[in-house]
Design a protein around this motif. Sequence first.
Motif, PDB file in Angstrom:
ATOM      1  N   LEU A   1       1.833  13.234  -9.256  1.00  0.00           N
ATOM      2  CA  LEU A   1       0.775  13.827  -8.793  1.00  0.00           C
ATOM      3  C   LEU A   1       2.187  15.037  -8.104  1.00  0.00           C
ATOM      4  CD1 LEU A   1      -2.004  12.445  -6.318  1.00  0.00           C
ATOM      5  CD2 LEU A   1      -1.988  13.659  -8.775  1.00  0.00           C
ATOM      6  N   MET A   2       2.946  14.869  -7.822  1.00  0.00           N
ATOM      7  CA  MET A   2       4.130  15.949  -7.699  1.00  0.00           C
ATOM      8  C   MET A   2       5.084  16.603  -8.541  1.00  0.00           C
ATOM      9  SD  MET A   2       5.437  14.515  -3.493  1.00  0.00           S
ATOM     10  CE  MET A   2       6.812  16.222  -3.397  1.00  0.00           C
TER      11      MET A   2
ATOM     12  N   VAL B   1       1.439   6.579  -6.763  1.00  0.00           N
ATOM     13  CA  VAL B   1       1.079   8.045  -7.055  1.00  0.00           C
ATOM     14  C   VAL B   1       1.207   9.456  -6.688  1.00  0.00           C
ATOM     15  CG1 VAL B   1      -1.748   8.610  -7.119  1.00  0.00           C
ATOM     16  CG2 VAL B   1      -1.318   5.999  -6.608  1.00  0.00           C
ATOM     17  N   LEU B   2       1.859   9.284  -5.915  1.00  0.00           N
ATOM     18  CA  LEU B   2       2.331  10.917  -4.785  1.00  0.00           C
ATOM     19  C   LEU B   2       3.434  11.856  -5.937  1.00  0.00           C
ATOM     20  CD1 LEU B   2       1.327  12.518  -2.227  1.00  0.00           C
ATOM     21  CD2 LEU B   2       3.459  11.476  -1.227  1.00  0.00           C
TER      22      LEU B   2
ATOM     23  N   THR C   1       3.583  15.862 -12.225  1.00  0.00           N
ATOM     24  CA  THR C   1       2.949  16.256 -13.076  1.00  0.00           C
ATOM     25  C   THR C   1       1.955  17.770 -12.494  1.00  0.00           C
ATOM     26  OG1 THR C   1       0.903  15.131 -12.406  1.00  0.00           O
ATOM     27  CG2 THR C   1       2.734  14.612 -14.191  1.00  0.00           C
ATOM     28  N   THR C   2       1.979  18.455 -11.127  1.00  0.00           N
ATOM     29  CA  THR C   2       0.983  19.273 -10.937  1.00  0.00           C
ATOM     30  C   THR C   2       1.371  20.508 -11.316  1.00  0.00           C
ATOM     31  OG1 THR C   2       0.222  19.126  -8.920  1.00  0.00           O
ATOM     32  CG2 THR C   2       2.085  19.736  -9.004  1.00  0.00           C
ATOM     33  N   THR C   3       0.703  21.343 -11.728  1.00  0.00           N
ATOM     34  CA  THR C   3       0.331  22.470 -12.177  1.00  0.00           C
ATOM     35  C   THR C   3      -0.129  22.962 -11.176  1.00  0.00           C
ATOM     36  OG1 THR C   3      -0.750  22.099 -14.040  1.00  0.00           O
ATOM     37  CG2 THR C   3       1.188  22.689 -14.230  1.00  0.00           C
ATOM     38  N   MET C   4      -0.583  24.129 -10.050  1.00  0.00           N
ATOM     39  CA  MET C   4      -1.144  24.772  -8.960  1.00  0.00           C
ATOM     40  C   MET C   4      -2.210  25.102  -9.813  1.00  0.00           C
ATOM     41  SD  MET C   4      -0.312  23.366  -5.783  1.00  0.00           S
ATOM     42  CE  MET C   4       1.094  22.365  -5.497  1.00  0.00           C
ATOM     43  N   ARG C   5      -2.803  24.768  -9.143  1.00  0.00           N
ATOM     44  CA  ARG C   5      -4.312  25.932  -9.470  1.00  0.00           C
ATOM     45  C   ARG C   5      -4.157  27.168  -8.586  1.00  0.00           C
ATOM     46  NH1 ARG C   5      -9.680  23.075  -8.253  1.00  0.00           N
ATOM     47  NH2 ARG C   5      -8.548  21.691  -9.943  1.00  0.00           N
TER      48      ARG C   5
ATOM     49  N   MET D   1       1.047  -1.126   0.018  1.00  0.00           N
ATOM     50  CA  MET D   1       0.359   0.232   0.121  1.00  0.00           C
ATOM     51  C   MET D   1       1.176   1.058   0.192  1.00  0.00           C
ATOM     52  SD  MET D   1      -3.495   0.933   2.974  1.00  0.00           S
ATOM     53  CE  MET D   1      -4.420   1.940   2.378  1.00  0.00           C
ATOM     54  N   VAL D   2       2.273   1.199   0.724  1.00  0.00           N
ATOM     55  CA  VAL D   2       2.785   2.325   0.899  1.00  0.00           C
ATOM     56  C   VAL D   2       3.258   2.594  -0.099  1.00  0.00           C
ATOM     57  CG1 VAL D   2       5.138   2.919   2.234  1.00  0.00           C
ATOM     58  CG2 VAL D   2       3.496   1.968   2.803  1.00  0.00           C
TER      59      VAL D   2
ATOM     60  N   THR E   1      -5.263  20.399  -5.192  1.00  0.00           N
ATOM     61  CA  THR E   1      -4.401  21.155  -5.695  1.00  0.00           C
ATOM     62  C   THR E   1      -4.629  21.200  -7.262  1.00  0.00           C
ATOM     63  OG1 THR E   1      -3.436  20.813  -5.131  1.00  0.00           O
ATOM     64  CG2 THR E   1      -4.040  22.239  -3.708  1.00  0.00           C
ATOM     65  N   THR E   2      -4.195  20.268  -7.794  1.00  0.00           N
ATOM     66  CA  THR E   2      -3.824  19.734  -8.915  1.00  0.00           C
ATOM     67  C   THR E   2      -5.171  20.391 -10.309  1.00  0.00           C
ATOM     68  OG1 THR E   2      -2.628  18.219  -8.890  1.00  0.00           O
ATOM     69  CG2 THR E   2      -3.120  18.423 -11.174  1.00  0.00           C
ATOM     70  N   ALA E   3      -5.004  21.648 -11.452  1.00  0.00           N
ATOM     71  CA  ALA E   3      -5.397  21.533 -12.292  1.00  0.00           C
ATOM     72  C   ALA E   3      -5.021  20.561 -13.782  1.00  0.00           C
ATOM     73  CB  ALA E   3      -5.058  23.179 -13.310  1.00  0.00           C
TER      74      ALA E   3
ATOM     75  N   ILE F   1      -2.003  13.009  -1.112  1.00  0.00           N
ATOM     76  CA  ILE F   1      -2.056  12.449  -2.039  1.00  0.00           C
ATOM     77  C   ILE F   1      -3.719  13.880  -2.613  1.00  0.00           C
ATOM     78  CG2 ILE F   1      -3.052  10.600  -3.393  1.00  0.00           C
ATOM     79  CD1 ILE F   1      -1.316   9.083  -2.220  1.00  0.00           C
TER      80      ILE F   1
ATOM     81  N   MET G   1       0.693  10.179   4.012  1.00  0.00           N
ATOM     82  CA  MET G   1       0.553   9.429   2.763  1.00  0.00           C
ATOM     83  C   MET G   1      -0.435   9.825   1.584  1.00  0.00           C
ATOM     84  SD  MET G   1       3.163   6.961   1.320  1.00  0.00           S
ATOM     85  CE  MET G   1       5.079   7.161   0.458  1.00  0.00           C
TER      86      MET G   1
ATOM     87  N   PHE H   1      -2.450  16.452  -3.493  1.00  0.00           N
ATOM     88  CA  PHE H   1      -2.318  17.609  -4.398  1.00  0.00           C
ATOM     89  C   PHE H   1      -3.243  17.370  -5.417  1.00  0.00           C
ATOM     90  CE2 PHE H   1       1.868  17.302  -2.854  1.00  0.00           C
ATOM     91  CZ  PHE H   1       2.648  17.929  -3.865  1.00  0.00           C
TER      92      PHE H   1
ATOM     93  N   LYS I   1      -6.050  21.314 -18.349  1.00  0.00           N
ATOM     94  CA  LYS I   1      -5.286  22.720 -19.244  1.00  0.00           C
ATOM     95  C   LYS I   1      -6.911  23.195 -19.707  1.00  0.00           C
ATOM     96  CE  LYS I   1      -2.169  25.440 -19.870  1.00  0.00           C
ATOM     97  NZ  LYS I   1      -1.009  25.916 -20.549  1.00  0.00           N
TER      98      LYS I   1
ATOM     99  N   ASP J   1       0.875  30.158 -21.838  1.00  0.00           N
ATOM    100  CA  ASP J   1       1.571  30.130 -20.795  1.00  0.00           C
ATOM    101  C   ASP J   1       1.790  31.775 -19.715  1.00  0.00           C
ATOM    102  OD1 ASP J   1       1.167  27.410 -19.976  1.00  0.00           O
ATOM    103  OD2 ASP J   1       3.063  26.845 -20.833  1.00  0.00           O
TER     104      ASP J   1
ATOM    105  N   PHE K   1       1.163   4.031  -2.661  1.00  0.00           N
ATOM    106  CA  PHE K   1       0.957   5.156  -2.503  1.00  0.00           C
ATOM    107  C   PHE K   1       1.998   6.639  -3.122  1.00  0.00           C
ATOM    108  CE2 PHE K   1      -2.591   6.280   0.567  1.00  0.00           C
ATOM    109  CZ  PHE K   1      -3.287   4.553  -0.188  1.00  0.00           C
ATOM    110  N   SER K   2       2.969   5.667  -3.206  1.00  0.00           N
ATOM    111  CA  SER K   2       4.215   6.408  -3.356  1.00  0.00           C
ATOM    112  C   SER K   2       4.679   6.739  -4.262  1.00  0.00           C
ATOM    113  CB  SER K   2       5.988   5.902  -2.708  1.00  0.00           C
ATOM    114  OG  SER K   2       6.114   5.655  -1.242  1.00  0.00           O
TER     115      SER K   2
END
Lengths: 212, 221
Positions: free
Chosen positions: A29-30, A25-26, A32-36, A18-19, B43-45, B37, B33, B40, B48, A56, A22-23
Amino acid sequence: MPKIKLPTKSPRIDMTPMVDLFSVVLIFLMLTTTMRQPEPAIVDTPFSISEQPTPDFDMMTFLISNDGKVFMNFDNGPDTLLQYRPKILQEMGNRYGIEFTEAELRTFEKYKSSLGVPIMQMKEFLNAKNSKARDDLQVGIPLDSADNQLGMWILYARQVNPQIQACLKGDARAEFPVVKKVLDILQERNVKRFNLITSLESAKINLEEIQQ
Amino acid sequence: MAEIIQEEKGKDGKKKTKKHPPHIDMTPMVDLMCLLIVFFMLTTAFSKSKIMEIVLPEKIKDPNQEAPKISASRTQNIILGPDNKVYTYPGTVKPENYNNLPPLRETDFSDSGVRQILLGWNRTLFKKIDDFNQQVLRGEMEISQDSVQGAIRKLKSDDDTGPIVLIKAYKEANYGNFVDILDEMNICGIARYSVVDIAFYEEQMVEAAAGISSDAESSSN
């Protein structure tokens, strides 16, 4: 009847997979993220079939909330050294006789979400201690003909950054007269080509259907 | 993996500690975690937002300059009304006909509504564009994506049978309707359309068609 004695100890669950999951996925996400960016008003954009992505940078965005307030935002340009935001604010300050300090310009440069503050309250807004005080000052940019600050923002934004493109981000329920006013101001400033920000939706047309 | 743990007794009779691998409780880590998760994800868009380009006509500043003439036979008017309704009427209204306004055709934004009307007006051009697209899709024509766009633009600008659509919005229309109708223009491949101001007689026509009394409107203004 003999009783079967069950072990009272609770079974231990191995959490390692599970860990691991989660890692993964985490990390995904970290990366690919673009903060909204938090916006001063919640805007549900309408749908369209257009697939052109939003650029952009070199954008000035007009946010129209469903209660008819207009907010504006522009970016710092492709390179942070260009410092478009403080330059535009300085021009606006010169126009309205307001002197902004270096610290205020820096705050403005870093403030990324849309602004709906009349220029007279801009100093107060930039020096506000917390976001609650700031939100109270977001009343929308004045755009009537007597005090057309939106027009001025457009003028100086285009002077400072000639490549800037106009984008309109309106709430689907916003009333048309407000939108029309913004369009008119843009037209007055000779901005004829601009973009409407929408969400993607697919459309299917059957040719057979229309050939009857 | 099974491990055989034998209890061995040393020479001096001391019990040796068991060779269990130490068990680490992972639950707090999992909790943390999960929180990250969720944070994230919220907050993730992910998608686009897209843009739709629109071009407005130049504002006529000189009062002596006349608006460009367009042929009335090709003109179609679309008026965005209240309550997500759309009204259409063909041609133009001459000043002498202000007392005798043409009837409005009422429709809506559903697939069988305004889209069918637009496709009906624009059938020839739409078929041309669609044939072209099909050819590209079937691989009969090898052409890059940019050229496809250019070729469609060429088809549109060469077209001289399709309608000239004038889009007008009644004051109770909303922005969503406006985007929807522009979107329909793109879907139906309308070559010539423009957003123009609504005329007073058109407001009257909408009010008559939608059953809004114009007295109430004028007093609220």
